[in-house]
Scaffold this active site. Structure first.
Site, PDB file in Angstrom:
ATOM      1  CB  ILE A 147      34.371  35.188  39.334  1.00 43.84           C
ATOM      2  CG1 ILE A 147      34.415  34.081  38.269  1.00 43.84           C
ATOM      3  CG2 ILE A 147      33.165  34.963  40.224  1.00 43.84           C
ATOM      4  CD1 ILE A 147      35.566  33.168  38.334  1.00 43.84           C
ATOM      5  CG  ASP A 148      35.555  39.936  43.541  1.00 42.57           C
ATOM      6  OD1 ASP A 148      34.407  39.752  43.992  1.00 42.57           O
ATOM      7  OD2 ASP A 148      36.497  40.338  44.239  1.00 42.57           O
ATOM      8  CG  ASP A 149      36.245  43.465  38.292  1.00 42.18           C
ATOM      9  OD1 ASP A 149      36.030  44.683  38.274  1.00 42.18           O
ATOM     10  OD2 ASP A 149      37.288  42.971  38.733  1.00 42.18           O
TER      11      ASP A 149
END
Length: 647
Positions: free
Chosen positions: A386-388
């Site tokens: 999710i971060d990327d």
């Protein structure tokens, strides 16, 4: 390169702005020079010598040790040894027992004599700490592979866990993806209990060689530790009575699970530990070294090797091209590079091609959700994160691409997937949904690092920032996330940093996100964050925070100033409307004063986090992309970078 001689001073804003512009221009040139011709960026990902030691032990176990590799790896391991003979897990950190044991074993494999001064100092320290018996489970597994430790004295991990349904506690999907990928091959290793002939004895690493594993009192039965110790005893008994057909079927199922998750580049999950254990596990099940799966796996591990100019060889635990590329694009765009600059367009093309369009392990919890995320690595289609995904979308929106519809379509898929991965509490973890069971961390087997993936403030903040820039600030799902972030603020005014060190990273992530989502700079939560950042600013004008802030609150916001952490604090202060404050002026001055002549910064300190305290990372590109982003926003006056857009 040596740092410039400019020193922070009591300067006017115009002088500070001039310094910032000059530093920004140098950093832009340097970052552009590091772009690969395919469009991506990747800095070295430095961790600790256990990666190098385990690579050598793997080669010893498989019988594929090469003298040049052994010598080069040993050269690197020796270079990381402290004056007291020990090894730490991050720059400037305290000695660490398991790292010292593994490094020592690796140097013994390389031919270093046990009575050599650097080796004798290491073994003496190990004995003083209780010897091998006090090391972590993973270290003792490696030693057991060569008969240096008894398999009977290790926690049991039955392969039958592969059959646990998703609703049953301690099923595979109760573990974070990195732990899941490691546990499955280790169940095979645990079941097979292989022993290769040891090339030497390690008696010098035991406090008492006659009793290498002295008995310890069990924890009280009423405690979690006591309960799981008894469970482990039961599993050891189960091993003796397990149905052979069931055990054989479970081993085959584990092997199939592993092979199905091998990536196109031969690796597993894009990270070194699961790849190492998967190669061992499959080899134990009869896969010879010439088998295509094994050849691809070993080749992938070779690609984790960084060969230095001095002839040493360092192993990366992982590679971070997607993460580094999206951060580089954001930095260059926020520094004023034209949005249609060829470098940005090329990087956008590369990122668009990296979007994942097939289901992965996340689909177990979200079977009806269409894919659309991005992973951290070159190849890791099973585990987008999710971060990327949030940062790639923020990066793509900063590029004036000649095919805007293509970008818009990719962004829509990414936003939809990200929203579908929201946890029940309104926040986001890194890889999975609602991965919050407290049980996996209690297992005797799991004594090293975090093995679950609960929502974190930094990941949630990046998603909120992305959704706000996509015009979703008023979406109920965004508002729930904002409420969660506000509730997670520490009494000090900071936020915990799960994937970066630590409260400086968390605060530097959350404040810009809140402001981008419409929270006013005058909001009490933002004001508390500003006061905390100002209170922990170093006398030299920078910010730093040591990895020891994870276990010890006394280290919160304390440490030698670093370029990346100073940039995180600066990003938060700029978002909070503090551009004309003394704290911002001093921070900009520090960044300008410590910049290298080539436009980069020197940063030996570890500011990235794999597992809080247990596994620290030095992302070598952090020292460039984050200072450039912060300086660019300071120069442009843009508090949070890209402007919101409606979709």
């Amino acid at each position: 390169m040596t740092a410039t001689t400019v020193q922070p001073s009591e300067s006017s804003e115009s002088e500070t702005l001039t310094l910032a512009r000059e530093a920004t221009a140098r950093a832009v040139r340097h970052l552009l020079s590091r772009q690969d011709e395919q469009g991506w960026w990747k800095g070295d990902l430095e961790t600790n010598v256990t990666m190098d030691a385990e690579d050598l032990m793997l080669r010893q176990f498989l019988g594929i040790q090469k003298p040049d590799v052994l010598a080069a790896a040993a050269r690197h391991i020796r270079s990381q040894q402290g004056a007291d003979g020990t090894w730490a897990t991050f720059h400037g950190g305290p000695p660490e027992l398991s790292a010292t044991i593994e490094a020592y074993v690796a140097l013994r494999l390389a031919g270093d004599a046990p009575d050599a001064p650097h080796m004798a100092a290491a073994s003496a320290w190990v004995r003083d700490q209780g010897g091998v018996a006090c090391s972590r489970v993973f270290t003792r597994i490696w030693l057991a592979l060569f008969g240096w430790w008894r398999w009977e004295d290790l926690p049991e991990l039955p392969p039958e866990i592969i059959y646990f349904p998703a609703w049953l506690p301690l099923n595979l999907y109760d573990f974070g993806c990195w732990a899941r990928q490691t546990i499955v091959p280790l169940t095979i290793v645990s079941a097979k209990r292989p022993v290769r002939p040891a090339p030497f004895s390690l008696d010098e690493l035991h406090a008492d060689p006659r009793r290498p594993n002295p008995p310890r009192p069990a924890a009280p039965l009423a405690s979690w530790d006591g309960a799981f110790q008894r469970l482990d005893r039961a599993l050891h008994l189960y091993r003796k009575v397990a149905l052979r057909p069931l055990r054989r079927a479970a081993l085959r199922s584990c092997a199939r699970w592993i092979v199905e998750r091998q990536e196109n580049d031969g690796c597993w999950g894009g990270i070194q530990p699961p790849a190492v254990y998967s190669v061992i596990a499959l080899h134990l099940l009869g896969y010879d070294l010439d088998h295509p799966v094994m050849r691809a796996g070993l080749d992938s591990l070779d690609r984790f090797a960084v060969w230095r100019d001095d002839g040493s060889r360092m192993i990366e635990a992982c590679q971070s091209p997607v993460w580094d590329t999206c951060l580089a694009v954001i930095a260059l765009a926020d520094a004023g590079l034209a949005p249609d600059h060829p470098a940005l367009v090329k990087s956008a093309d590369w990122m668009l091609a990296e979007q994942i369009d097939r289901p992965g392990d996340w689909s177990v919890k979200r079977p009806r959700l269409a894919s659309g995320g991005w992973a951290f690595e070159f190849h890791n289609d099973n585990y987008p994160d999710i971060d990327d995904t949030a940062e790639v979308i923020l990066a793509l929106r900063r590029v004036d691409h000649p095919q805007p519809d293509r970008v818009a379509s990719a962004v829509r898929r990414g936003v939809r997937w990200t929203l579908g991965m929201q946890s029940r509490n309104g926040a986001w973890g890194a890889f999975d949904v609602d991965n919050t069971s407290p049980l996996p961390n209690r297992l005797p087997f799991c004594d090293f690092g975090e093995v679950i993936d609960p929502p974190s403030a930094d990941v949630t903040a990046h998603v909120v920032e992305m959704l706000a820039h996509e015009g979703g600030a008023r979406d109920p799902r965004t508002r729930r996330a904002i409420s969660w972030l506000l509730a997670e603020q520490e009494p000090s005014g900071a936020w915990f940093g799960r994937w970066g060190t630590n409260y400086v990273y968390g605060t530097g992530s959350v404040v810009p996100a809140l402001v981008a989502a419409g929270i006013p700079a005058s909001h009490p939560a933002v004001r508390r964050a500003v006061r905390w950042l100002e209170s922990v600013q170093n006398e030299d004008g920078g910010w730093g925070e040591d990895q020891r802030s994870y276990p010890d609150p006394e280290w919160m916001g304390r440490g030698a100033s670093t370029a990346s952490q100073t940039a995180w604090a600066l990003l938060a202060l700029l978002a909070a409307g503090e551009r004309e404050s003394k704290a911002v002026e001093r921070a900009v001055g520090w960044l300008a004063a410590t910049q290298e002549q080539d436009g980069s910064w020197d940063e030996p300190y570890f500011t990235g986090t794999g597992f809080p305290w247990d596994f620290s990372i030095n992302y070598h590109l952090y020292r460039l992309v984050f200072p450039l982003t912060a300086l660019g926003r300071y120069v442009s006056g843009e508090a949070t970078g890209a402007r919101p857009r409606r979709t």
